[in-house]
Write a protein that holds these residues in place. Sequence first.
Motif, mmCIF file in Angstrom:
data_model
loop_
_atom_site.group_PDB
_atom_site.id
_atom_site.type_symbol
_atom_site.label_atom_id
_atom_site.label_comp_id
_atom_site.label_asym_id
_atom_site.label_seq_id
_atom_site.Cartn_x
_atom_site.Cartn_y
_atom_site.Cartn_z
ATOM 1 N N LYS A 231 0.830 -1.208 0.000
ATOM 2 C CA LYS A 231 0.000 0.000 0.000
ATOM 3 C C LYS A 231 0.867 1.260 0.000
ATOM 4 O O LYS A 231 0.514 2.262 -0.660
ATOM 5 C CB LYS A 231 -0.931 -0.011 1.205
ATOM 6 C CG LYS A 231 -2.036 -1.067 1.119
ATOM 7 C CD LYS A 231 -2.924 -1.035 2.358
ATOM 8 C CE LYS A 231 -4.056 -2.052 2.248
ATOM 9 N NZ LYS A 231 -4.915 -2.075 3.461
ATOM 10 N N GLU A 238 0.912 6.889 -6.744
ATOM 11 C CA GLU A 238 -0.221 7.789 -6.980
ATOM 12 C C GLU A 238 0.169 9.247 -6.746
ATOM 13 O O GLU A 238 -0.407 10.154 -7.363
ATOM 14 C CB GLU A 238 -1.402 7.375 -6.108
ATOM 15 C CG GLU A 238 -2.010 6.049 -6.560
ATOM 16 C CD GLU A 238 -3.177 5.591 -5.697
ATOM 17 O OE1 GLU A 238 -3.371 6.176 -4.599
ATOM 18 O OE2 GLU A 238 -3.882 4.662 -6.113
ATOM 19 N N LYS A 244 -5.461 9.782 -7.273
ATOM 20 C CA LYS A 244 -5.839 8.787 -6.272
ATOM 21 C C LYS A 244 -6.655 7.675 -6.914
ATOM 22 O O LYS A 244 -7.381 7.888 -7.884
ATOM 23 C CB LYS A 244 -6.655 9.436 -5.152
ATOM 24 C CG LYS A 244 -5.887 10.425 -4.289
ATOM 25 C CD LYS A 244 -4.901 9.691 -3.403
ATOM 26 C CE LYS A 244 -4.220 10.640 -2.430
ATOM 27 N NZ LYS A 244 -3.245 9.945 -1.556
ATOM 28 N N GLY A 245 -6.512 6.484 -6.339
ATOM 29 C CA GLY A 245 -7.347 5.361 -6.768
ATOM 30 C C GLY A 245 -6.931 4.713 -8.070
ATOM 31 O O GLY A 245 -7.738 4.003 -8.688
ATOM 32 N N ASN A 248 -7.034 -0.244 -7.730
ATOM 33 C CA ASN A 248 -8.200 -0.708 -6.975
ATOM 34 C C ASN A 248 -7.790 -2.007 -6.275
ATOM 35 O O ASN A 248 -7.888 -3.094 -6.840
ATOM 36 C CB ASN A 248 -9.378 -0.926 -7.917
ATOM 37 C CG ASN A 248 -10.616 -1.391 -7.180
ATOM 38 O OD1 ASN A 248 -10.685 -1.345 -5.941
ATOM 39 N ND2 ASN A 248 -11.602 -1.861 -7.928
ATOM 40 N N GLU A 250 -8.183 -4.778 -3.497
ATOM 41 C CA GLU A 250 -9.200 -5.400 -2.646
ATOM 42 C C GLU A 250 -8.574 -6.579 -1.903
ATOM 43 O O GLU A 250 -8.090 -7.536 -2.524
ATOM 44 C CB GLU A 250 -10.382 -5.880 -3.492
ATOM 45 C CG GLU A 250 -11.502 -6.522 -2.677
ATOM 46 C CD GLU A 250 -12.646 -7.017 -3.544
ATOM 47 O OE1 GLU A 250 -13.545 -7.694 -3.010
ATOM 48 O OE2 GLU A 250 -12.628 -6.749 -4.765
ATOM 49 N N GLU A 282 -8.911 6.428 -12.277
ATOM 50 C CA GLU A 282 -9.183 5.480 -11.197
ATOM 51 C C GLU A 282 -9.428 4.077 -11.762
ATOM 52 O O GLU A 282 -10.061 3.918 -12.812
ATOM 53 C CB GLU A 282 -10.407 5.930 -10.391
ATOM 54 C CG GLU A 282 -10.187 7.197 -9.598
ATOM 55 C CD GLU A 282 -11.362 7.517 -8.699
ATOM 56 O OE1 GLU A 282 -12.239 6.640 -8.537
ATOM 57 O OE2 GLU A 282 -11.401 8.636 -8.158
ATOM 58 N N GLY A 283 -8.930 3.099 -11.023
ATOM 59 C CA GLY A 283 -9.168 1.709 -11.413
ATOM 60 C C GLY A 283 -8.403 1.255 -12.630
ATOM 61 O O GLY A 283 -8.750 0.225 -13.221
ATOM 62 N N LYS A 286 -6.217 -3.155 -11.449
ATOM 63 C CA LYS A 286 -7.086 -3.891 -10.528
ATOM 64 C C LYS A 286 -6.261 -4.988 -9.851
ATOM 65 O O LYS A 286 -5.609 -5.785 -10.519
ATOM 66 C CB LYS A 286 -8.273 -4.496 -11.267
ATOM 67 C CG LYS A 286 -9.213 -3.474 -11.895
ATOM 68 C CD LYS A 286 -10.365 -4.159 -12.607
ATOM 69 C CE LYS A 286 -11.363 -3.138 -13.126
ATOM 70 N NZ LYS A 286 -10.768 -2.220 -14.125
ATOM 71 N N THR A 288 -6.473 -7.915 -6.615
ATOM 72 C CA THR A 288 -7.248 -8.609 -5.581
ATOM 73 C C THR A 288 -6.323 -9.553 -4.827
ATOM 74 O O THR A 288 -5.469 -10.222 -5.419
ATOM 75 C CB THR A 288 -8.419 -9.409 -6.190
ATOM 76 O OG1 THR A 288 -7.899 -10.367 -7.125
ATOM 77 C CG2 THR A 288 -9.382 -8.486 -6.905
#
Length: 356
Positions: A231, A238, A244-245, A248, A250, A282-283, A286, A288
């Motif tokens: 992170k 960023e 920001k973002g 993404n 998760e 943003e995004g 991705k 996960t």
Amino acid sequence: MQTAKNWLEKNYRIVVISFIHVLAWVLYLGFYATAFIQRGDNLDYRIIFVLSVILTDVPVFYYSYLSTIPKLLVGQKVWKFLLITLAILILYPLSRYGIDLLFIKYYDGELAPLTIISTSQFTTVFGVRALAALFVIAMAGIGKFTFDWFENARIRRELENQNLLSELAFLKSQINPHFLFNTLNNIHTLAYKKAEGAPEAIMKLSELMRYMIYESDMSFVPLSKEIQHLKSFIDLQELRFKQKGIVNLEVTGDVKQREIAPLLLLPFIENAFKHGYDLNKEGAIKATLHIGDEIAYEVENLIPSTDTLLQKDVVGGIGLENVRRRLELIYPKSHTFLVNESSNSFTVRLTLKTHE
């Protein structure tokens, strides 16, 4: 008590080998006592018989085990070895015969049938004892080659482990300069543009380097720390893009009490930032991370639909190829690593069994 434990740990192999030798001699002498001594023979004869075997067989065994076999037979001096063996086959029966005569002369007890053997069955007994000497030499050879085989196998395993550790350390050492080079370039861009995020980026870099220098030397780290490191890297990127973002991310499942090899998750995101397309939204990336019985980690980024060649240096470069090799070393047969490239996206999937 602790001193004895430390000594045992330090000399474990010597203790085990010594125990095997003692056990083998007990079994060998037990075989002699049951095969060549009749039930009706008196106790004195039994003791003298076993003692004479010890006085002749033990020297022959260890002379062959420690000298002639390793120095001559293994040393390619076969003819010299055969001559010494022939000499032993002659001297061994004569030595046993001489020991028998000494016991008969100086021992007052009853030694029949030893007296009969030494006086009337010399030729027959000579041949039998020559075969016994040959058997002792053969057992010395079998024992020597067996112990040497296990010792060589142990040394090979240690060398393989050392080579793996050296390779792993080299792969890990590649990560730091690679990461630092890219990040300093990013901070240079921020400073050149006099962006407000430059000081914060330097602080983020300091946190990341602290983790990489002081905590990543361990074989495994808490999964929670690895995620926090990931992170922090995302935040740093960023700041560079002033958006920001972009990622993404998760994370699902319980990360407590779970461990992972350090710096294993970062190259996936770093690769996506380096080779991704249309990152100023943003995004764009991705990611996960699901923690269950296994860890399932997936990172997807866009690529230009008209120029997929941008990704061709990835698999063969320092980034993902480095990860692939580290996975082979750290998680052999307990991971899957898949790279999938479509017309407009690039996806990397990793599943692995983790340490709790």
